[in-house]
Design a protein around this motif. Structure first.
Motif, mmCIF file in Angstrom:
data_model
loop_
_atom_site.group_PDB
_atom_site.id
_atom_site.type_symbol
_atom_site.label_atom_id
_atom_site.label_comp_id
_atom_site.label_asym_id
_atom_site.label_seq_id
_atom_site.Cartn_x
_atom_site.Cartn_y
_atom_site.Cartn_z
ATOM 1 N N TYR A 4 -36.887 24.516 -21.538
ATOM 2 C CA TYR A 4 -37.303 23.791 -22.726
ATOM 3 C C TYR A 4 -38.174 24.717 -23.561
ATOM 4 O O TYR A 4 -38.758 25.658 -23.038
ATOM 5 C CB TYR A 4 -38.127 22.553 -22.341
ATOM 6 C CG TYR A 4 -37.362 21.529 -21.542
ATOM 7 C CD1 TYR A 4 -36.851 20.390 -22.148
ATOM 8 C CD2 TYR A 4 -37.156 21.695 -20.178
ATOM 9 C CE1 TYR A 4 -36.159 19.429 -21.418
ATOM 10 C CE2 TYR A 4 -36.457 20.755 -19.439
ATOM 11 C CZ TYR A 4 -35.959 19.618 -20.070
ATOM 12 O OH TYR A 4 -35.264 18.685 -19.341
ATOM 13 N N ARG A 5 -38.277 24.423 -24.848
ATOM 14 C CA ARG A 5 -39.140 25.191 -25.738
ATOM 15 C C ARG A 5 -40.047 24.218 -26.483
ATOM 16 O O ARG A 5 -39.595 23.208 -26.989
ATOM 17 C CB ARG A 5 -38.328 26.016 -26.725
ATOM 18 C CG ARG A 5 -37.512 27.077 -26.012
ATOM 19 C CD ARG A 5 -36.945 28.093 -26.984
ATOM 20 N NE ARG A 5 -36.145 29.064 -26.275
ATOM 21 C CZ ARG A 5 -36.620 30.157 -25.699
ATOM 22 N NH1 ARG A 5 -37.896 30.414 -25.752
ATOM 23 N NH2 ARG A 5 -35.822 30.991 -25.071
ATOM 24 N N TYR A 7 -42.491 23.870 -29.639
ATOM 25 C CA TYR A 7 -42.837 24.436 -30.941
ATOM 26 C C TYR A 7 -44.004 23.659 -31.529
ATOM 27 O O TYR A 7 -43.933 22.443 -31.653
ATOM 28 C CB TYR A 7 -41.645 24.351 -31.905
ATOM 29 C CG TYR A 7 -40.459 25.162 -31.471
ATOM 30 C CD1 TYR A 7 -40.380 26.520 -31.753
ATOM 31 C CD2 TYR A 7 -39.406 24.575 -30.771
ATOM 32 C CE1 TYR A 7 -39.282 27.280 -31.354
ATOM 33 C CE2 TYR A 7 -38.311 25.321 -30.368
ATOM 34 C CZ TYR A 7 -38.257 26.664 -30.662
ATOM 35 O OH TYR A 7 -37.181 27.403 -30.264
ATOM 36 N N ASP A 27 -36.370 15.972 -18.313
ATOM 37 C CA ASP A 27 -37.127 15.731 -19.539
ATOM 38 C C ASP A 27 -38.536 15.222 -19.242
ATOM 39 O O ASP A 27 -39.505 15.680 -19.852
ATOM 40 C CB ASP A 27 -36.412 14.708 -20.424
ATOM 41 C CG ASP A 27 -35.120 15.241 -21.028
ATOM 42 O OD1 ASP A 27 -34.812 16.444 -20.895
ATOM 43 O OD2 ASP A 27 -34.409 14.428 -21.659
ATOM 44 N N GLU A 44 -43.219 19.858 -30.982
ATOM 45 C CA GLU A 44 -41.932 19.257 -30.629
ATOM 46 C C GLU A 44 -41.375 19.996 -29.426
ATOM 47 O O GLU A 44 -41.425 21.225 -29.366
ATOM 48 C CB GLU A 44 -40.948 19.345 -31.791
ATOM 49 C CG GLU A 44 -41.327 18.454 -32.944
ATOM 50 C CD GLU A 44 -40.336 18.498 -34.085
ATOM 51 O OE1 GLU A 44 -40.412 17.595 -34.925
ATOM 52 O OE2 GLU A 44 -39.495 19.425 -34.147
ATOM 53 N N TRP A 46 -38.067 20.866 -27.299
ATOM 54 C CA TRP A 46 -36.618 20.969 -27.491
ATOM 55 C C TRP A 46 -35.957 21.534 -26.243
ATOM 56 O O TRP A 46 -36.531 22.365 -25.544
ATOM 57 C CB TRP A 46 -36.307 21.903 -28.656
ATOM 58 C CG TRP A 46 -36.672 21.343 -29.991
ATOM 59 C CD1 TRP A 46 -37.915 21.306 -30.550
ATOM 60 C CD2 TRP A 46 -35.790 20.749 -30.929
ATOM 61 N NE1 TRP A 46 -37.861 20.719 -31.780
ATOM 62 C CE2 TRP A 46 -36.569 20.368 -32.044
ATOM 63 C CE3 TRP A 46 -34.424 20.488 -30.945
ATOM 64 C CZ2 TRP A 46 -36.007 19.744 -33.151
ATOM 65 C CZ3 TRP A 46 -33.877 19.877 -32.054
ATOM 66 C CH2 TRP A 46 -34.659 19.512 -33.135
ATOM 67 N N GLN A 47 -34.742 21.081 -26.002
ATOM 68 C CA GLN A 47 -33.884 21.705 -24.995
ATOM 69 C C GLN A 47 -32.601 22.065 -25.726
ATOM 70 O O GLN A 47 -31.826 21.176 -26.120
ATOM 71 C CB GLN A 47 -33.587 20.787 -23.821
ATOM 72 C CG GLN A 47 -32.791 21.511 -22.734
ATOM 73 C CD GLN A 47 -32.489 20.637 -21.555
ATOM 74 O OE1 GLN A 47 -32.140 19.479 -21.713
ATOM 75 N NE2 GLN A 47 -32.614 21.188 -20.359
ATOM 76 N N ARG A 49 -30.435 22.499 -28.667
ATOM 77 C CA ARG A 49 -30.462 21.895 -29.995
ATOM 78 C C ARG A 49 -30.902 20.436 -29.968
ATOM 79 O O ARG A 49 -30.835 19.753 -30.975
ATOM 80 C CB ARG A 49 -29.076 22.020 -30.618
ATOM 81 C CG ARG A 49 -28.689 23.490 -30.828
ATOM 82 C CD ARG A 49 -27.292 23.649 -31.316
ATOM 83 N NE ARG A 49 -27.154 23.013 -32.623
ATOM 84 C CZ ARG A 49 -26.082 23.103 -33.358
ATOM 85 N NH1 ARG A 49 -25.061 23.794 -32.943
ATOM 86 N NH2 ARG A 49 -26.024 22.492 -34.531
ATOM 87 N N ARG A 50 -31.360 19.967 -28.817
ATOM 88 C CA ARG A 50 -31.730 18.559 -28.643
ATOM 89 C C ARG A 50 -33.247 18.384 -28.651
ATOM 90 O O ARG A 50 -33.961 18.983 -27.854
ATOM 91 C CB ARG A 50 -31.162 18.061 -27.307
ATOM 92 C CG ARG A 50 -31.480 16.615 -26.986
ATOM 93 C CD ARG A 50 -30.771 16.206 -25.701
ATOM 94 N NE ARG A 50 -31.279 16.893 -24.546
ATOM 95 C CZ ARG A 50 -32.241 16.426 -23.747
ATOM 96 N NH1 ARG A 50 -32.797 15.260 -23.985
ATOM 97 N NH2 ARG A 50 -32.624 17.123 -22.694
ATOM 98 N N LEU A 51 -33.719 17.544 -29.579
ATOM 99 C CA LEU A 51 -35.145 17.201 -29.608
ATOM 100 C C LEU A 51 -35.415 16.235 -28.462
ATOM 101 O O LEU A 51 -34.816 15.173 -28.393
ATOM 102 C CB LEU A 51 -35.500 16.562 -30.948
ATOM 103 C CG LEU A 51 -36.944 16.038 -31.058
ATOM 104 C CD1 LEU A 51 -37.954 17.154 -30.918
ATOM 105 C CD2 LEU A 51 -37.121 15.307 -32.391
ATOM 106 N N SER A 54 -41.649 14.385 -29.350
ATOM 107 C CA SER A 54 -42.718 14.832 -30.233
ATOM 108 C C SER A 54 -44.022 14.627 -29.480
ATOM 109 O O SER A 54 -44.261 13.544 -28.948
ATOM 110 C CB SER A 54 -42.723 14.017 -31.520
ATOM 111 O OG SER A 54 -41.544 14.287 -32.251
#
Length: 60
Positions: A4-5, A7, A27, A44, A46-47, A49-51, A54
């Motif tokens: 996961y990232r 941001y 998740d 946020e 993300w994995q 392209r999926r949010l 938040s």
């Protein structure tokens, strides 16, 4: 394990720092790790392209 990232964003939702990479089983685990980082600004998670979530700024 998934990657996961996280941001961190300013008030205009622009990325303010390099992404934090989080390795987690799912998740829920990734969200727990992200919240535990106590970031001073909203982020946020993300994995790909999926949010995923938040995350609000840590309260000081």
């Amino acid at each position: 394990m998934g990657e996961y990232r996280l941001y961190c964003l300013d008030g205009a939702k622009r990325i303010q720092r390099a992404a934090e990479v989080i390795a987690a089983q799912d998740d829920g685990h990734a969200i727990d790790i992200a919240r535990g980082l106590d970031m001073p600004m909203a982020c946020e998670l993300w994995q790909g392209r999926r949010l995923v979530a938040s995350i609000p700024a840590a309260k000081s």
